[in-house]
Design an enzyme around this catalytic site. Structure first.
Site, short mmCIF file in Angstrom:
data_model
loop_
_atom_site.label_atom_id
_atom_site.label_comp_id
_atom_site.label_asym_id
_atom_site.label_seq_id
_atom_site.Cartn_x
_atom_site.Cartn_y
_atom_site.Cartn_z
N ILE A 227 0.84 -1.20 0.00
CA ILE A 227 0.00 0.00 0.00
C ILE A 227 0.87 1.25 0.00
O ILE A 227 1.92 1.28 0.63
CB ILE A 227 -0.97 -0.01 1.22
CG1 ILE A 227 -1.94 1.18 1.18
CG2 ILE A 227 -0.23 -0.07 2.54
CD1 ILE A 227 -3.13 1.01 2.14
N VAL A 228 0.45 2.24 -0.74
CA VAL A 228 1.12 3.54 -0.71
C VAL A 228 0.21 4.50 0.04
O VAL A 228 -0.97 4.65 -0.30
CB VAL A 228 1.39 4.06 -2.13
CG1 VAL A 228 2.04 5.45 -2.07
CG2 VAL A 228 2.29 3.10 -2.89
N ASP A 229 0.79 5.10 1.07
CA ASP A 229 0.01 6.03 1.91
C ASP A 229 0.58 7.44 1.67
O ASP A 229 0.19 8.12 0.73
CB ASP A 229 0.14 5.56 3.36
CG ASP A 229 -0.72 6.32 4.34
OD1 ASP A 229 -1.40 7.27 3.93
OD2 ASP A 229 -0.72 5.98 5.54
N GLY B 41 3.58 7.95 0.65
CA GLY B 41 4.49 7.81 -0.49
C GLY B 41 5.96 7.91 -0.09
O GLY B 41 6.84 7.69 -0.91
P1 IMP Z 1 4.00 5.42 3.35
O1 IMP Z 1 5.48 5.54 3.46
O2 IMP Z 1 3.29 6.46 4.17
O3 IMP Z 1 3.51 5.42 1.91
O4 IMP Z 1 3.62 4.09 4.07
C1 IMP Z 1 3.47 2.92 3.46
C2 IMP Z 1 3.51 1.80 4.49
O5 IMP Z 1 2.71 2.08 5.64
C3 IMP Z 1 2.93 0.56 3.86
O6 IMP Z 1 3.92 -0.21 3.22
C4 IMP Z 1 2.32 -0.13 5.06
O7 IMP Z 1 3.29 -0.93 5.68
C5 IMP Z 1 1.92 0.97 6.00
N1 IMP Z 1 0.49 1.32 5.86
C6 IMP Z 1 -0.04 2.47 5.41
N2 IMP Z 1 -1.38 2.44 5.44
C7 IMP Z 1 -1.72 1.22 5.93
C8 IMP Z 1 -2.99 0.58 6.18
O8 IMP Z 1 -4.09 1.12 5.98
N3 IMP Z 1 -2.93 -0.68 6.68
C9 IMP Z 1 -1.75 -1.34 6.92
N4 IMP Z 1 -0.55 -0.77 6.69
C10 IMP Z 1 -0.53 0.50 6.19
#
Ligand code: IMP
Ligand code: MG
Length: 186
Positions: A107-109, A111
């Site tokens: 998942i990308v949250d 980013g």
């Molecule tokens: P980013 O660096 O904010 O894009 O975070 C991405 C990482 O956060 C992902 O690889 C997940 O491990 C974790 N993550 C973000 N949102 C969720 C969610 O809704 N459920 C579970 N893990 C999440």
């Protein structure tokens, strides 16, 4: 309509994406990848542990090309304010120089994770580098990143299942479900 009653987790909210929907979408992504990389003899799927494990194992079996897989383990520290600090806990083993790499994540949250890992990998001279993510919380992006193969765009729910966890729980659910945070905390 799939229900969550089969699994003994009491924090499951709603099933957002069913097993059937995931299966169809993963097949579609695999067909696209098979088409796009048909000329490649050095295709590497590089999964980010642990969230991408279920996704990558399904995806790889549907890509009709020779390929190899490898993994990296990264942790991101996100408090109330996302810092964007990412730590490499375990690195991939393959020398990716000259390889066509597809970085696979759950998942990308914000980013930040993908941006950080992409920058790191570019310095290791892959022939090409693309990103494949099962889920994308588009509205939550804090940095400009391109997701080349995206399974589903989802709203800003915390979700579990199909590899995704909440405090390491829920990864074995075969569907994607929202977490009922009130139930989870109680
Ligand atoms: P980013 O660096 O904010 O894009 O975070 C991405 C990482 O956060 C992902 O690889 C997940 O491990 C974790 N993550 C973000 N949102 C969720 C969610 O809704 N459920 C579970 N893990 C999440
Ligand atoms: Mg992750």
């Amino acid at each position: 309509m799939q229900t969550a009653i089969d699994f003994p987790y009491d924090f499951i909210g709603q099933v957002l994406i069913s097993q059937e929907q995931i299966e169809q979408r993963v097949s579609h992504l695999a067909r696209q990848i098979t088409q796009d990389y048909r000329e490649s003899d050095k295709l590497l799927l590089l999964g980010l542990l642990r969230g991408s494990v279920v996704f990558i194992t399904d995806l790889m079996r549907k890509i009709q090309l020779p390929l190899t897989i490898d993994f990296m383990s990264v942790s991101s520290y996100t408090g109330a304010e996302t810092t964007g600090f990412v730590r490499i806990d375990s690195d991939h083993k393959t020398n990716i120089s000259g390889w066509d790499v597809i970085l696979v994540d759950d998942i990308v949250d914000s980013g930040y994770t993908i941006r950080y890992v992409k920058r790191l990998l570019v310095d290791r001279n892959p022939r090409s580098l693309r990103v494949c993510a099962l889920l994308d919380k588009t509205s939550q992006h804090k940095v400009d990143i391109q997701i080349d193969y995206c399974g589903f765009e989802i709203p800003d729910y915390f979700v579990v299942g199909y590899g995704l966890d909440i405090d390491e729980k829920g990864r074995n659910l075969p569907y994607i479900a929202s977490v009922d945070l009130a139930k989870y905390r109680s």
